[in-house]
Write an enzyme that holds these catalytic residues in place. Structure first.
Site, mmCIF file in Angstrom:
data_model
loop_
_atom_site.group_PDB
_atom_site.id
_atom_site.type_symbol
_atom_site.label_atom_id
_atom_site.label_comp_id
_atom_site.label_asym_id
_atom_site.label_seq_id
_atom_site.Cartn_x
_atom_site.Cartn_y
_atom_site.Cartn_z
ATOM 1 N N LYS A 1 18.560 -49.106 39.724
ATOM 2 C CA LYS A 1 17.360 -49.958 38.694
ATOM 3 C C LYS A 1 16.654 -48.912 38.020
ATOM 4 C CE LYS A 1 15.464 -53.388 36.626
ATOM 5 N NZ LYS A 1 14.170 -52.980 36.455
ATOM 6 N N GLU B 1 17.186 -46.842 29.594
ATOM 7 C CA GLU B 1 16.748 -47.897 28.754
ATOM 8 C C GLU B 1 15.690 -47.076 27.826
ATOM 9 O OE1 GLU B 1 14.926 -51.389 30.813
ATOM 10 O OE2 GLU B 1 13.156 -50.945 29.831
#
Lengths: 315, 315, 315, 315
Positions: C166, C173
């Site tokens: 993550k 991102e």
């Protein structure tokens, strides 16, 4: 004054010479019998007159930490330890605290100058108490370059500040080196400048970019005008990494120093997984030609792609 | 020797002084009556003994190009024009060709040293024929710093090579400045170093990062230890841009110089459209708080976001 | 199946809804009385049938660590704790070890999807033992998007691997967001494209750059075509920083992700100390005009510099 | 409607198929006899009913410019030429002007979608007059993806705006690809994540980073989980370079797109001159070990440096 010096490698050995040349009484310790003055840390402590001052000049990390622990045992109340190695500044407070339990003082000193310091003197950034700094000033004055004290010496702040300042110094150094290196590459890539080493040498005086690092690059180019004898593999000693980590902690943008660090990482990769991923993507969406990796037979990778034709439109 | 000098601003005026102090016969022309020696380019040509040497020191671009065109008219076969301004190197061959049609020679010279050059001398990078370089050497020797000729002067290559070398010099300069600036910011952000100007001054001698730019930063910090009096708005004069464009042409990676250039672009933005887009994205996917732009009333932007709570998991 | 869920904020609250809609028995705990199902962690433990599964969805760092410590007390041998928050992966092994002392199992789960996950489902990356993953699979299947399991769920590796994955997801991102943001800015800066939102919307289907983030940017531009209503201040939640730190540990060059992180840092500075230093240097060497900082009276900074004239030659 | 299509390579050939499948009458021309419908541009003009529409889909640069010149001769007043290749937008106005002298209209169209566009449709960005756009809309509707027109088609602005938008699209694409690639590398470098392809596949739905490029990376990893079969050499087709050049013109900072471009440049270097210069500097100041370049015998470079010892203190 009298000082013990632990670690007589490239840096420590030169510093012993410079300190002795300045008239100081240096007793050096190193595990290598051919360079040491005494046989052990215990012997070093015994050879020094209390209150002792001991300068530690060994590789950063565990080597320094274990030396500090050993000194906590062989030194005594009133003595002073100076860590002149490249310790991460976060080691300094624990080291100072450990020694402090035995009444032993601590200074951390960032030392810059490399192998040239023996002759030119070393730039010094010191962390610790004013009292300890003043006590050691004759040593600092001998190690630093000729000229005004403040141009080669600073009391940067409390314990840790010396190594912090040295860490940032090295981060800046990465950026400076990369800037010259990029200029060298661009000058070399364009065919207009016919004598790249001469241009860099002409920057040595008068120009805005003159510096000691430039002088060193000019020197390197005298032997090897295109640097063809060198591999492009560049190590890093950790201080650039710490600089970026510290910047992240303080939310300080350091695009240039980070780019210089990453360029070193890239220089050490035989094959970049990231760029293989980019190549894979281009092949997937555009049918772009890619190179296959060199096979075990050592034959160079061939270019593979769809049958060519006019009109690919992707990047 | 005798030389005409066109453009008597900060750089040209200082160069006239330095050349005259070296015993040269300088006839200066500038549109400002209070500084010029002659009234017009025609008067300048008339005042010089053929074969003439005329040094052009005016802003790059159209100002230089129109001066060259005018000189093509007033000078004659056998004369020599030197463009010592910051022209883009791609201007040099057309300028040389235009003058060549009239039998007039051409040299392009990159000049570094800023306002300090009058006293310290200027670093010089020259493009053009060996014959023209040799003809002008007394001028170059007067302008360059004391010391060995090759440390402040280079014949970089054919026409264009002088300005190309100067362009790269300035690109490197961007990287160097940004590296020191980043170090200054990180030292300032961490509270451990209590005297940042003193640390930078201590880098002045002996250290690996010592340089003239560092000396200037130390000087600036003497007046204004946190540089609080300055705005963080930084212009660029174009040479950094050209450097990146040239790198792109040659497929040379210049991450540090590009980062330094982009940092200047960012410094001039009141509000970054890109960062507004990132803020918009964060608001869209994560319900992250964003700041609204300052309203016309001048009230500071408020923080707006969904009702807060535990557990956002996006970046 | 039955599950306890701690933390009913934006993410946790939505997840409770999605799990219940899938037929699971969710008992939620939150300190806010208006949203909680039970009054305390003790009450939560009492309300669940052993062996219990408890999903923790609270802010990373101390809030998560203290929740884990509290659960170690109220849960018992055979229970299972899932940390679905954005904990740094280095917290996972200590948390797992603490719970393991009580016979309590542990999974770390990276959850992506933001406020849209309630409807679309969440991408899930899980770290821990195969046995624990299988035990919780009905929950994962309810939370993940419709479609093949492997397109919204991965068992990434042992404890820590879920949050590591993550963390990298969020680093990526940052890079993606900045890439679109830069494109938006360049399209906006050039006057040639007269309808920037329409161009971005046209990228929504068929193009190489189509993505969910692009869809969100298109959405944001519908309300505010130039994003003029937003401030350019962008926070970061820490995962981008951890990504760079991890890259440094592994000597992996991440120029794009680092640049995206630094752009956020810059976006939050009212005045960049680094750029003031660059401005100071330009003023020192070239007599370049600089802007003075805005005075306390609020009057805009004036441009100050030496008396102008022709011929500055520095960058 | 009827359309001529010049260039039947990967892109043009697929587009002919897609247009014909939509019921349009496409007459294709390509120098390769095995794919062409007519023998020459003259034959193409003769085969089309006036007023003609001709789509040019050939490599950008001279190939496109010479095709436009040829069309200016064989077409006539009232015809329309569409440049759907990857021309630099600065070519569009001259091309439009040349055709305009003959009364021939012009549209520039950026086309995205790669080899997948035949099936999925192509994203289209168009520059030119409203009248010409409307005239060609049936073609655009056949080429763009299913769904709302505005999600795969935009009239971006006047002549040039289509290729400008496509240029920026490709610049963004570079940043996106590099972001995923960096994430892939970091996941691979850390040993915690045991199944990197599974993690990337789990990002396919629900997550913030889901996109078509990600889907392609997942696809590529199915065949080659570590991409070991690929070389890390990555070409660029020019549009990323133009994007940076355009950013420089507009003083727009593009740190991420520039970093992605430079990563490609680096990927193509066997030995980086810049990094050799950094290695040379480290050897000069610190006596650091360097690697010598591989000799002609193919033996790997040895590590050379001063006799080692404790205590180097430089970076």
């Amino acid at each position: 004054m009298q000082i013990g010096l632990i670690g007589l490698g490239r840096m420590g050995g030169n510093m012993r010479d410079r300190l002795r040349a300045a008239g100081h009484d240096v007793i050096g310790y190193d595990p290598r019998p051919e360079v040491t003055d005494v046989d052990s840390l215990t012997a070093l402590a015994a050879a020094l007159t209390a209150p002792r001052v001991v300068w530690v000049m060994v590789p950063s990390g565990e080597a320094t930490r274990s030396t500090i622990r050993a000194l906590a045992d062989v030194l005594e109340d009133g003595d002073l330890v100076i860590d002149g190695g490249n310790s991460r500044y976060t080691d300094d407070r624990p080291n100072a605290a450990l020694l402090g339990e035995h009444g032993i003082g601590f200074l951390d000193v960032g030392v810059s100058g490399g192998v040239w310091g023996k002759e030119n003197g070393y730039g010094l950034m010191v962390g610790g108490s004013r009292e300890n700094v003043e006590r050691t000033m004759p040593i600092f004055d001998a190690l630093r370059p000729e000229g005004p004290r403040e141009e080669g010496f600073a009391h940067a702040g409390p314990v840790g500040a010396g190594h912090f300042a040295k860490m940032v110094h090295n981060g800046v150094e990465y950026g400076l080196m990369q800037a010259y290196a990029e200029g060298f590459e661009l000058l070399s890539a364009a065919e207009l400048v016919t004598n790249v080493p001469a241009v860099l040498q002409a920057w040595s005086r008068g120009t805005v970019v003159r510096s000691w690092l430039l002088d060193l690059l000019v020197l390197a180019l005298q032997d090897d005008p295109t640097l063809a004898k060198l591999d492009d593999y560049v190590e890093d000693s950790g201080e650039g990494r710490w600089t970026i980590e510290e910047a992240i902690t303080h939310a300080v943008p350091l695009p240039v120093i980070a780019a210089a660090l990453f360029a070193r990482f890239e220089s050490r990769q035989d094959s970049s997984p990231a760029m293989r991923a980019v190549a894979a993507l281009r092949q997937q969406f555009g049918g772009h030609a890619v190179k296959h990796a060199v096979g075990p037979s050592g034959t160079p990778g061939d270019i593979a792609g769809p049958s060519s034709g006019t009109g690919s439109t992707q990047g």
